[in-house]
Design a protein around this motif. Structure first.
Motif, PDB file in Angstrom:
ATOM      1  N   SER A   6       0.840  -1.263  -0.053  1.00 38.78           N
ATOM      2  CA  SER A   6       0.026   0.085   0.055  1.00 38.78           C
ATOM      3  C   SER A   6       0.761   1.231  -0.005  1.00 38.78           C
ATOM      4  O   SER A   6       0.385   2.174  -0.585  1.00 38.78           O
ATOM      5  CB  SER A   6      -0.990   0.186   1.134  1.00 38.78           C
ATOM      6  OG  SER A   6      -0.396   0.077   2.436  1.00 38.78           O
ATOM      7  N   ALA A   7       1.936   1.347   0.590  1.00 40.57           N
ATOM      8  CA  ALA A   7       2.746   2.588   0.771  1.00 40.57           C
ATOM      9  C   ALA A   7       4.066   2.447   0.298  1.00 40.57           C
ATOM     10  O   ALA A   7       4.651   3.687  -0.037  1.00 40.57           O
ATOM     11  CB  ALA A   7       2.868   2.824   2.422  1.00 40.57           C
ATOM     12  N   GLY A   8       4.598   1.182   0.120  1.00 40.51           N
ATOM     13  CA  GLY A   8       6.023   1.423  -0.437  1.00 40.51           C
ATOM     14  C   GLY A   8       7.261   1.403   0.321  1.00 40.51           C
ATOM     15  O   GLY A   8       8.126   1.045   0.462  1.00 40.51           O
ATOM     16  N   TRP A   9       6.663   1.411   1.759  1.00 42.11           N
ATOM     17  CA  TRP A   9       7.525   1.246   3.094  1.00 42.11           C
ATOM     18  C   TRP A   9       6.959   0.753   4.188  1.00 42.11           C
ATOM     19  O   TRP A   9       5.611   0.810   4.358  1.00 42.11           O
ATOM     20  CB  TRP A   9       8.196   2.513   3.246  1.00 42.11           C
ATOM     21  CG  TRP A   9       7.372   3.809   3.684  1.00 42.11           C
ATOM     22  CD1 TRP A   9       6.441   4.678   2.691  1.00 42.11           C
ATOM     23  CD2 TRP A   9       7.298   4.233   5.028  1.00 42.11           C
ATOM     24  NE1 TRP A   9       5.697   5.330   3.643  1.00 42.11           N
ATOM     25  CE2 TRP A   9       6.204   5.308   4.682  1.00 42.11           C
ATOM     26  CE3 TRP A   9       7.698   3.865   6.343  1.00 42.11           C
ATOM     27  CZ2 TRP A   9       5.772   6.086   5.910  1.00 42.11           C
ATOM     28  CZ3 TRP A   9       7.290   4.549   7.462  1.00 42.11           C
ATOM     29  CH2 TRP A   9       6.219   5.455   7.172  1.00 42.11           C
ATOM     30  N   VAL A  10       7.780   0.135   5.095  1.00 46.29           N
ATOM     31  CA  VAL A  10       7.346  -0.325   6.550  1.00 46.29           C
ATOM     32  C   VAL A  10       8.260  -0.177   7.461  1.00 46.29           C
ATOM     33  O   VAL A  10       9.529  -0.104   7.299  1.00 46.29           O
ATOM     34  CB  VAL A  10       6.780  -1.595   6.199  1.00 46.29           C
ATOM     35  CG1 VAL A  10       8.081  -2.612   5.821  1.00 46.29           C
ATOM     36  CG2 VAL A  10       5.887  -2.209   7.307  1.00 46.29           C
ATOM     37  N   ILE A  11       7.674  -0.096   8.655  1.00 44.59           N
ATOM     38  CA  ILE A  11       8.636  -0.293   9.782  1.00 44.59           C
ATOM     39  C   ILE A  11       8.370  -1.450  10.520  1.00 44.59           C
ATOM     40  O   ILE A  11       7.471  -1.517  11.003  1.00 44.59           O
ATOM     41  CB  ILE A  11       8.623   1.051  10.681  1.00 44.59           C
ATOM     42  CG1 ILE A  11       9.047   2.204  10.036  1.00 44.59           C
ATOM     43  CG2 ILE A  11       9.309   0.807  11.875  1.00 44.59           C
ATOM     44  CD1 ILE A  11       9.058   3.470  10.745  1.00 44.59           C
ATOM     45  N   ALA A  12       9.432  -2.250  10.843  1.00 45.72           N
ATOM     46  CA  ALA A  12       9.085  -3.598  11.768  1.00 45.72           C
ATOM     47  C   ALA A  12       9.856  -3.081  13.039  1.00 45.72           C
ATOM     48  O   ALA A  12      11.031  -2.682  13.200  1.00 45.72           O
ATOM     49  CB  ALA A  12       9.937  -4.776  11.153  1.00 45.72           C
ATOM     50  N   THR A  59      16.116  -0.977  -0.008  1.00 49.93           N
ATOM     51  CA  THR A  59      17.137  -0.606   1.044  1.00 49.93           C
ATOM     52  C   THR A  59      16.626  -0.775   2.439  1.00 49.93           C
ATOM     53  O   THR A  59      15.213  -0.722   2.630  1.00 49.93           O
ATOM     54  CB  THR A  59      17.531   0.928   0.735  1.00 49.93           C
ATOM     55  OG1 THR A  59      18.800   1.200   1.672  1.00 49.93           O
ATOM     56  CG2 THR A  59      16.437   1.968   1.049  1.00 49.93           C
ATOM     57  N   SER A  60      17.253  -0.886   3.470  1.00 56.02           N
ATOM     58  CA  SER A  60      16.889  -0.847   4.794  1.00 56.02           C
ATOM     59  C   SER A  60      17.551  -0.178   5.780  1.00 56.02           C
ATOM     60  O   SER A  60      18.980  -0.259   5.519  1.00 56.02           O
ATOM     61  CB  SER A  60      16.596  -2.632   5.227  1.00 56.02           C
ATOM     62  OG  SER A  60      17.650  -3.168   5.414  1.00 56.02           O
ATOM     63  N   LEU A 108      13.453  -1.581  12.171  1.00 52.54           N
ATOM     64  CA  LEU A 108      13.834  -1.486  10.841  1.00 52.54           C
ATOM     65  C   LEU A 108      12.835  -0.907   9.922  1.00 52.54           C
ATOM     66  O   LEU A 108      11.661  -1.247   9.703  1.00 52.54           O
ATOM     67  CB  LEU A 108      13.910  -3.111  10.730  1.00 52.54           C
ATOM     68  CG  LEU A 108      14.286  -3.648   9.199  1.00 52.54           C
ATOM     69  CD1 LEU A 108      15.685  -3.289   8.834  1.00 52.54           C
ATOM     70  CD2 LEU A 108      13.973  -5.034   9.222  1.00 52.54           C
ATOM     71  N   LEU A 109      13.319   0.110   9.211  1.00 51.22           N
ATOM     72  CA  LEU A 109      12.740   0.640   8.097  1.00 51.22           C
ATOM     73  C   LEU A 109      12.956  -0.121   6.869  1.00 51.22           C
ATOM     74  O   LEU A 109      14.270  -0.019   6.410  1.00 51.22           O
ATOM     75  CB  LEU A 109      13.098   2.263   8.011  1.00 51.22           C
ATOM     76  CG  LEU A 109      12.625   2.800   6.762  1.00 51.22           C
ATOM     77  CD1 LEU A 109      11.182   3.017   6.600  1.00 51.22           C
ATOM     78  CD2 LEU A 109      13.134   4.287   6.815  1.00 51.22           C
ATOM     79  N   ILE A 110      12.082  -0.472   6.089  1.00 50.74           N
ATOM     80  CA  ILE A 110      12.330  -1.250   4.793  1.00 50.74           C
ATOM     81  C   ILE A 110      11.708  -0.241   3.603  1.00 50.74           C
ATOM     82  O   ILE A 110      10.601  -0.082   3.904  1.00 50.74           O
ATOM     83  CB  ILE A 110      11.672  -2.411   4.534  1.00 50.74           C
ATOM     84  CG1 ILE A 110      12.371  -3.508   5.831  1.00 50.74           C
ATOM     85  CG2 ILE A 110      12.113  -3.203   3.311  1.00 50.74           C
ATOM     86  CD1 ILE A 110      11.620  -4.941   6.082  1.00 50.74           C
ATOM     87  N   ALA A 111      12.347   0.202   2.816  1.00 46.86           N
ATOM     88  CA  ALA A 111      11.908   1.077   1.593  1.00 46.86           C
ATOM     89  C   ALA A 111      11.888   0.395   0.189  1.00 46.86           C
ATOM     90  O   ALA A 111      13.008  -0.057  -0.083  1.00 46.86           O
ATOM     91  CB  ALA A 111      12.577   2.275   1.573  1.00 46.86           C
ATOM     92  N   ASP A 112      10.996   0.434  -0.453  1.00 47.51           N
ATOM     93  CA  ASP A 112      10.837  -0.161  -1.977  1.00 47.51           C
ATOM     94  C   ASP A 112      11.307   1.083  -2.648  1.00 47.51           C
ATOM     95  O   ASP A 112      10.681   2.091  -2.982  1.00 47.51           O
ATOM     96  CB  ASP A 112       9.517  -0.610  -2.317  1.00 47.51           C
ATOM     97  CG  ASP A 112       9.275  -1.028  -3.542  1.00 47.51           C
ATOM     98  OD1 ASP A 112      10.313  -0.641  -4.500  1.00 47.51           O
ATOM     99  OD2 ASP A 112       8.213  -1.567  -3.950  1.00 47.51           O
ATOM    100  N   LYS A 157      20.829  -4.097   1.877  1.00 46.62           N
ATOM    101  CA  LYS A 157      20.046  -3.913   0.694  1.00 46.62           C
ATOM    102  C   LYS A 157      19.181  -5.210   0.349  1.00 46.62           C
ATOM    103  O   LYS A 157      19.729  -6.419   1.043  1.00 46.62           O
ATOM    104  CB  LYS A 157      20.859  -3.498  -0.779  1.00 46.62           C
ATOM    105  CG  LYS A 157      21.824  -2.452  -0.422  1.00 46.62           C
ATOM    106  CD  LYS A 157      20.976  -1.140  -0.321  1.00 46.62           C
ATOM    107  CE  LYS A 157      22.021   0.036  -0.303  1.00 46.62           C
ATOM    108  NZ  LYS A 157      22.897   0.237   0.638  1.00 46.62           N
ATOM    109  N   VAL A 158      18.507  -5.160  -0.470  1.00 48.31           N
ATOM    110  CA  VAL A 158      17.540  -6.457  -0.756  1.00 48.31           C
ATOM    111  C   VAL A 158      17.215  -6.515  -2.186  1.00 48.31           C
ATOM    112  O   VAL A 158      16.692  -5.470  -2.692  1.00 48.31           O
ATOM    113  CB  VAL A 158      16.313  -6.459   0.069  1.00 48.31           C
ATOM    114  CG1 VAL A 158      15.508  -7.954  -0.224  1.00 48.31           C
ATOM    115  CG2 VAL A 158      16.431  -6.265   1.595  1.00 48.31           C
TER     116      VAL A 158
END
Length: 274
Positions: free
Chosen positions: A35-41, A113-114, A224-228, A257-258
């Motif tokens: 939905s947003a292209g990024w997430v924080i775990a 990237t994270s 942990l910030l993960i960004a598309d 990176k991923v």
């Protein structure tokens, strides 16, 4: 590690765990990324650094193939302890960092990237900034869009990197590839690179559109910030005053990176949802 990528057995073990004990987490991550292209775990902050790194690597395995692109970290993670003698706007600097994607000037930028926060800035600064690349691009008029598809832009240098292809001396900002999503190869430093002087007006207009989409988040220990990177750019606000902090107490952030992997649990969930 297996070279610059997380070892296959480690990835397989993490994915097995996510598909059994971690189903709620996997569903939450996939929904937010879609939905947003990024997430924080967020992991328990009381965990020691080693376990935070391992847990975060496991979550990244659910997104794709974790790897590092720059030597000098601890296994998967490149560490960044804030330092006054670095370029203030660089990774590990103390100044504001304009929004960007990592490695816009190579043939294959990292898909994700994270950032893993181990020690937030004790002075209260250094918020992460997330900006919506696609929303900004959608606001461009036809003339500006055409200008940004020209392969004439230059930014920095790409040296001694792993897993992200070859350097590009010049590149388009809007890299529209047949049968693939458009890469929006953006970095705030494009505005200050003398090689782009002829295109400064259109770069400034796009930067303004991108800034209008930006939001700030303060990462806490264990976040942990993960960004598309095909969808959002990231940066940071300036850190607070550092001159009264001993170096070991300053902000400590890690980066990994991923690479996209269609067989990763999160992408399997998205296929099922579709």
């Amino acid at each position: 590690m297996d070279g610059h990528v997380l070892a296959a057995q480690s990835v397989a073990t993490a994915r097995s765990t996510l598909l059994t004990a971690g189903t709620a987490l996997t569903h939450a991550l996939s929904g937010r990324l879609a939905s947003a292209g990024w997430v924080i775990a967020s992991f328990p902050p009381e965990l020691p650094d080693t376990l935070l790194r391992q847990a975060a690597a496991g979550v990244l395995s659910g997104v794709g193939q974790p790897f590092y692109s720059i030597d000098g970290g601890r296994g998967l993670w490149l560490d960044s302890l804030a330092a006054l003698d670095r370029d203030p706007h660089s990774f590990g600097g103390v100044g504001a960092q304009a929004v960007h994607i990592d490695a816009p000037n190579v043939t294959e930028p990292p898909d994700y990237t994270s950032l893993l926060m181990l020690c937030p800035d004790p002075a209260g600064g250094g918020k992460s900034v997330i900006a919506d690349l696609r929303a900004a691009a959608d606001q461009l008029d036809e003339h500006d869009r055409e200008l940004l598809t020209r392969p004439v832009f230059a930014e920095g240098r790409a040296e001694r990197l792993h897993g992200i292809g070859e350097p590009l001396p010049t590149f388009p900002i809007l890299d529209e590839r047949p049968s693939k999503h458009t890469w929006i190869r953006w970095a705030g430093k494009l505005l200050t690179d003398d090689r782009n002087t002829a295109y400064l007006p259109v770069l400034t207009r796009f930067a303004s559109l991108l800034e209008a989409t930006a939001r700030q988040v303060l990462l806490r220990r264990g976040d942990l910030l993960i960004a598309d990177q095909r969808r959002v750019a990231h940066g940071r606000t300036a850190l607070g005053r550092q001159d009264q902090l001993v170096p070991a107490a300053r902000r400590l952030l890690c980066q990994a990176k991923v690479r996209f992997d269609a067989n990763a649990p999160i992408h399997e969930l998205l296929r099922w949802a579709a």
